[in-house]
Design an enzyme around this catalytic site. Structure first.
Site, short mmCIF file in Angstrom:
data_model
loop_
_atom_site.label_atom_id
_atom_site.label_comp_id
_atom_site.label_asym_id
_atom_site.label_seq_id
_atom_site.Cartn_x
_atom_site.Cartn_y
_atom_site.Cartn_z
NE ARG A 48 47.54 29.21 78.26
CZ ARG A 48 47.00 30.35 77.82
NH1 ARG A 48 47.74 31.20 77.14
NH2 ARG A 48 45.75 30.63 78.06
CG ASP A 82 40.32 30.53 69.31
OD1 ASP A 82 41.04 31.54 69.51
OD2 ASP A 82 40.65 29.39 69.68
CB CYS A 89 38.95 33.01 73.89
SG CYS A 89 40.01 32.29 72.63
N1 NVA Z 1 42.80 28.18 70.46
C1 NVA Z 1 43.73 29.20 70.94
C2 NVA Z 1 43.22 29.84 72.19
C3 NVA Z 1 44.04 30.99 72.68
C4 NVA Z 1 43.59 31.54 74.01
C5 NVA Z 1 45.09 28.57 71.18
O1 NVA Z 1 45.17 27.46 71.69
O2 NVA Z 1 46.08 29.20 70.84
#
Ligand code: NVA
Length: 308
Positions: A101, A224, A264
């Site tokens: 990530r 989201d 999410c």
């Molecule tokens: N769009 C959000 C998703 C988190 C799982 C982010 O990038 O923070």
């Protein structure tokens, strides 16, 4: 050839269907796949906060017979203390896959170019493809085959989640509408790729400014956070333009009566979604969170089986 999963369209429609079928099997029989028996190590690296992604990948890798090697992004300082290619070369000698990530997609691409083992996108600024595998699994559980269904994504249409819905949703043959305020439209290149994919799968892709139009007759309504990780300094200024995109009971009334609601997570009740909606009968967010485990196990197994 080493197969990676850096963005949703790294899987063809047929391949995505294979991964989703395997995810369903692994949900029914949790220890049916053991690709990392040994145990072989899989590196899991976070340059941004996490809960579900860390929990689902570490539990999942263990259930696949492997050892989840958590690499602390703050300590590793990839790209500053050590270059991305050098980090990739070192990890590639020790692990069977790298899950990362991070911020820019370019970092992930560089890792994939030098690791010699599968690299998986556990969220970048541009895409969140593992979430979409879980989301498609969840949609199929609740609504049957995804092809032909309409999904409306409301919020930051320029975000990773919007982009991943465009690519993965059209790969699955869905009609994908993403809706957010002016200045937060999806990347035109992603929208155009999604339209090309849709031409082959019978789906469609569009950016819709009006949130009510976007949710009208939708089968799946998704939102989201309005403030993705890394955008925290814009939190205040985003509130006003985003307010009309909040998933409220009133807005949801325009969707199909049996529409499901997805998020999410993490969720901010009273902002992008009302408590009565996310905690209400149409919400499938806990199934969605659980399916991260099954979908990612299926992906890792599939990638391991498709190295040539
Ligand atoms: N769009 C959000 C998703 C988190 C799982 C982010 O990038 O923070």
């Amino acid at each position: 050839m080493t197969r990676h999963f850096l963005r949703d369209d790294d899987l063809s429609p047929a391949e995505q269907a294979e991964v989703l079928a395997l995810a369903k099997r692994l949900k029914a029989s949790r220890y049916a796949a053991r690709p990392f028996e040994g145990p072989q190590a899989v590196a899991v690296i976070f340059d941004k906060p996490t809960l579900r992604t860390q929990a689902s990948f570490t539990a999942g890798i263990a259930e696949l017979g492997g050892y989840p090697m958590l690499v602390n992004g703050a300590l590793a300082q990839i790209g500053t203390r050590e270059s991305v290619p050098d980090t990739a070369r070192v990890l590639g000698r020790m692990v069977s896959a790298v899950v990362w990530r991070t911020f820019g997609q370019d970092r992930l691409e560089e890792m994939a170019a030098h690791a010699g083992v599968p690299v998986v996108n556990a969220l970048t600024d541009e895409f969140h493809p593992c979430q979409l595998l879980a989301d498609l699994q969840t949609i199929e559980e609740h609504k049957g085959p995804a092809a032909g269904l309409t999904v409306a994504f409301l919020g930051d249409a320029a975000s990773n989640m919007s982009h991943s819905f465009l690519l993965a949703g059209t790969t699955a043959g869905m009609h994908v509408r993403v809706s957010g305020p002016e200045g937060f439209a999806p990347d035109p290149a992603v929208l155009s790729t999604a339209s090309q994919i849709a031409a082959g799968t019978g789906g469609s892709a569009s950016y819709v400014l009006d949130p009510q139009e976007a949710v009208t007759a939708a089968d799946v309504v998704v939102t989201d956070t309005w403030v993705s990780m890394g955008k925290e300094d814009e939190a205040e200024e985003r509130q006003r333009p985003f307010r009309r995109y909040a998933v409220t009971g009133d807005l949801l009334a325009h969707a199909h009566d049996d529409a499901i609601v997805m998020h999410c997570l993490p969720a901010y009740r009273g902002k992008e979604i009302d408590a009565e909606v996310i905690d209400g009968p149409r919400s499938v967010v806990w199934d969605e969170a659980e399916n991260r485990l099954h979908a990612q196990k299926a992906l890792l197994t599939w990638l391991t089986e498709h190295q040539t």
